[in-house]
Enzyme design. Structure first.
Site, PDB file in Angstrom:
ATOM      1  N   LEU A  56       0.827  -1.213   0.000  1.00 51.48           N
ATOM      2  CA  LEU A  56       0.000   0.000   0.000  1.00 51.48           C
ATOM      3  C   LEU A  56       0.855   1.255   0.000  1.00 51.48           C
ATOM      4  CD1 LEU A  56      -2.709  -1.745   1.567  1.00 51.48           C
ATOM      5  CD2 LEU A  56      -3.313   0.547   0.852  1.00 51.48           C
ATOM      6  N   GLY A  59       2.483   1.586  -3.440  1.00 51.13           N
ATOM      7  CA  GLY A  59       1.444   1.842  -4.445  1.00 51.13           C
ATOM      8  C   GLY A  59       0.891   3.247  -4.351  1.00 51.13           C
ATOM      9  N   GLU A  60       0.669   3.715  -3.120  1.00 51.98           N
ATOM     10  CA  GLU A  60       0.170   5.078  -2.928  1.00 51.98           C
ATOM     11  C   GLU A  60       1.211   6.095  -3.382  1.00 51.98           C
ATOM     12  OE1 GLU A  60      -1.978   7.977   0.331  1.00 51.98           O
ATOM     13  OE2 GLU A  60      -1.202   6.049   1.004  1.00 51.98           O
ATOM     14  N   ALA A  61       2.469   5.838  -3.098  1.00 54.37           N
ATOM     15  CA  ALA A  61       3.525   6.758  -3.524  1.00 54.37           C
ATOM     16  C   ALA A  61       3.573   6.868  -5.045  1.00 54.37           C
ATOM     17  CB  ALA A  61       4.878   6.296  -2.981  1.00 54.37           C
TER      18      ALA A  61
END
Length: 138
Positions: A56, A59-61
């Site tokens: 997460l 992926g968010e970065a």
């Protein structure tokens, strides 16, 4: 992660502290696609599997970087407002690849799909992230 005020120059990715600790490397960066890699080693949970939180975080970065690159073409910046993920399988070793591609590139919101795959190209995790585009502060 905020581009300079008043500039419409395409923003270039700068790794943050967590990205560096996780071993993230940028492979490609454009409005159409952001690609990074990260080793599984150093990002495992206590059972020896790739940590879901690591998936997460990276992926968010990557999805946020993609949004900021798009926002920079409009003289804006981006902030995350929603992220969701589905874990399909895990990994115990190797390198994962994280690829963000746009679903929607608007003037107010962006939405990106972020795919995390293993070295065999198998899907490990799928994320969707929405970012709000804001005027840059002086």
């Amino acid at each position: 992660m905020t581009p300079e005020t008043g500039s419409t120059e395409l923003w270039k990715i700068t790794l943050g502290e967590l990205d560096e600790k996780m071993g993230v490397k940028i492979v490609e960066e454009s409005v159409d696609r952001v690609v990074a890699t990260m080793p599984v080693e150093g990002n495992r949970q206590s059972f020896g599997l790739l940590h879901g939180g690591a998936s997460l975080a990276v992926g968010e970065a990557v999805g946020s970087w993609a949004a900021v690159i798009h926002a920079s073409t409009l003289g804006k910046t981006a902030v995350g407002v929603d992220v969701s993920a589905t874990h399909h399988k895990s990994a115990r070793e190797g390198l994962i690849t994280i690829t963000a591609t746009p679903i929607h590139l608007g003037g107010t919101l962006t939405t990106h799909e972020v795919l995390i795959t293993n070295e065999l190209g198998q899907r490990i995790c799928t994320l969707r992230i929405t970012n709000l585009l804001l005027d840059r502060k002086a």
